[in-house]
Enzyme design. Sequence first.
Site, PDB file in Angstrom:
ATOM      1  N   GLN A  94      -9.684   0.458  -0.998  1.00 30.99           N
ATOM      2  CA  GLN A  94      -8.555   0.200  -1.896  1.00 30.99           C
ATOM      3  C   GLN A  94      -7.556  -0.705  -1.171  1.00 30.99           C
ATOM      4  OE1 GLN A  94      -5.468   3.228  -2.874  1.00 30.99           O
ATOM      5  NE2 GLN A  94      -6.381   3.195  -4.909  1.00 30.99           N
ATOM      6  N   ARG A 110      -6.771  -0.302 -10.220  1.00 34.81           N
ATOM      7  CA  ARG A 110      -6.132   0.970 -10.566  1.00 34.81           C
ATOM      8  C   ARG A 110      -4.760   0.741 -11.179  1.00 34.81           C
ATOM      9  NH1 ARG A 110      -5.024   6.707  -7.354  1.00 34.81           N
ATOM     10  NH2 ARG A 110      -6.215   7.767  -8.950  1.00 34.81           N
ATOM     11  N   TYR A 142       3.869   0.296  -6.762  1.00 37.62           N
ATOM     12  CA  TYR A 142       3.696  -0.626  -5.642  1.00 37.62           C
ATOM     13  C   TYR A 142       3.699  -2.071  -6.146  1.00 37.62           C
ATOM     14  CZ  TYR A 142       2.735   3.643  -3.055  1.00 37.62           C
ATOM     15  OH  TYR A 142       2.843   4.881  -2.496  1.00 37.62           O
ATOM     16  N   GLY A 154      -8.497  13.764  -6.120  1.00 38.84           N
ATOM     17  CA  GLY A 154      -7.747  13.380  -4.934  1.00 38.84           C
ATOM     18  C   GLY A 154      -7.466  14.555  -4.030  1.00 38.84           C
ATOM     19  N   ARG A 155      -6.416  15.299  -4.340  1.00 36.22           N
ATOM     20  CA  ARG A 155      -6.020  16.408  -3.466  1.00 36.22           C
ATOM     21  C   ARG A 155      -7.122  17.449  -3.279  1.00 36.22           C
ATOM     22  NH1 ARG A 155      -0.064  16.758  -6.091  1.00 36.22           N
ATOM     23  NH2 ARG A 155      -1.214  15.602  -7.677  1.00 36.22           N
TER      24      ARG A 155
END
Length: 288
Positions: A13, A147, A100, A243-244
Amino acid sequence: AAVHAEGGVIFAQLWHVGRVSHHALQPDGGAPVGPSALPALQAKAFIETGPGRGELVQPPVPRALTTLEIEELVGHYAQAARNALDAGFDGVEIHAANGYLVNQFISAHSNLREDEYGGSLDNRLRLLREIVEAVCKVVGPERLGVRFSPLFSGTDQDRVYIGLVEEDPHLTYIEAIKVLEASGIAYVSIAEADWDNAPDLPDTFRQAVRATFSGRIIYAGRYTAERGARLVEAGLADLIAFGRPFIANPDLPQRLFNGWPLNALKAEGLYGGTQAGYVDYPVYTAHQ
């Protein structure tokens, strides 16, 4: 090589955090950069304060990128993609989410430019379009994903990383996905709101994504195996990202497949510089 030895596929990524940075993270100690000189008031940057230690701090006011710097930045994305392939990755994903840099250019809240990169939605999507085109030339569209993090309701002040809520998020991100469709990239990854009591993405948006994009569609955001399966079975998703749970469970696929219990995530280990809370979670064993 370890991923490939197990029959896996691995993409790198590619990030540029833009204004969500700090003087301490800049090579010259200067201000971070963004589309406009507007600070990220609801975000935090993580800086190192000692070996294996750090803290979250308020980002300063950024410096607006010049058009020449934007051109150079697009080249940096292309070079990063080359580096990823040289390192052995199967492809790359452009991070255009979570407030971002690419997200900052897309958003009317953070992009107040009056040149070809600001103003109209088409102009605000220009950086995304140029990065996608440049990276496609390096890796090929079949090795590229993007993404996004479209939010359809207000923000949570306690979030560390946060997307930007547009006046018309449906229009904004369907137009952004049209950019991806025109380039024929492999997939779009949608990061949903993932905090407690967060709103679900509207079904009308999911349906529009499917109608607009012919590649693979990935959703992420506190999914369970059952909830993810329902979305796949409904034809609205091709893949579900975790993810987590994957941080805390290195053997997550096997745990989901077998119905084994999951390790609890230790939130205090998510930031730092040691293996603690990063690569020290155990795999499942029968005695558990």
